[in-house]
Design a protein around this motif. Structure first.
Motif: not given
Length: 247
Positions: A12-13, A17-18, A115-116, A220-221
């Motif tokens: 994931h990028r 989440q940070d 989401a998908f 993904i986000d």
């Protein structure tokens, strides 16, 4: 054993989440509570709990928050979380695995499916994509932990299976059963890692075209922003050129 990889794009990028610290702490707290319920509420006696606590400490989660999450496991009438894995396909045929901890299966399933469907993908049956991944232990170190040869030597001594080093850092893979032992040996040699976790490592990666990349990253986000979703794994590869085009 050494190699260059863009796994931080495959997983994931980095930092997604940070940016949402409170949401991250919430997810970590949930994992700590579930881990404490699954065994002894003592990290020294419970490997899963030790892993969860160490990951919480790695992102500077306050000690009070960690203890509160452990205490929740023993509280009468506390929340019961169910572990669920969802599998599906994203734009460009990318295989995606979503791991969740939820107290409401219907809510989580609806959110994941939405989401998908709204981001060029579709939810699939259980087992539809997992066969293309291997369950492994994953240990990540920043580039400042040492040079490629130093990290490689430490990983070999610790009993790791594979090392991928780049300018972004070092990704060390282990057998799932050896994760805690290898992580402990590496910590003595290289210091505290950025993260230690169980992961889904893709067997083959899919190069994602620019036309699909933006939608994939949005999917993904969206998944990662859901409170019930703990981790999102995919077999995608994004080239530097595609990442630059997305800004």
């Amino acid at each position: 054993m050494a190699g260059h990889s863009k796994f931080k794009n495959i997983m994931h990028r980095k930092g997604a989440q940070d940016k949402k610290r409170s949401a991250q702490f919430s997810k970590l707290s949930r994992e700590i509570t579930v881990a404490a319920k699954s065994g002894m509420p003592d990290p020294d006696m419970n490997p899963r709990l030790r892993l969860a606590v160490n990951n919480a400490k790695a992102v500077s989660m306050p000690k009070d928050n960690i203890q509160r999450a452990i205490d929740k496991a023993a509280a009468a009438g506390g929340e019961d979380y169910e572990e669920i894995r969802y599998e599906g396909y994203g734009p460009g045929g990318v295989a995606i695995i979503v791991e969740a901890l939820t107290d409401n299966r219907n809510r989580t399933a609806t959110n994941v499916r939405t989401a998908f469907s709204k981001n060029g993908g579709n939810l699939a049956a259980s087992g539809a994509v997992a066969h293309g991944f291997e369950r492994k232990g994953l240990i990540e170190y920043p580039a400042t932990a040492g040079g490629e040869e130093q990290v490689l030597e430490a990983a070999i001594e610790a009993g790791a299976d594979d090392v991928e080093s780049s300018e972004d850092g070092h990704t060390i893979w282990t057998a799932m059963e050896s994760l805690h032992e290898v992580a402990g040996a590496l910590e003595k040699a290289l210091g505290e890692p950025e993260s230690v976790k169980l992961a889904w490592k893709p067997g083959l990666s899919v190069d994602v075209a620019e036309d699909d990349a933006g939608t994939l990253l949005k999917l993904i986000d969206t998944l990662e922003e859901d409170d019930d979703v703990q981790t999102v794994w995919g077999n995608y590869e994004l080239s530097d050129a595609v990442m630059e085009s997305l800004g």
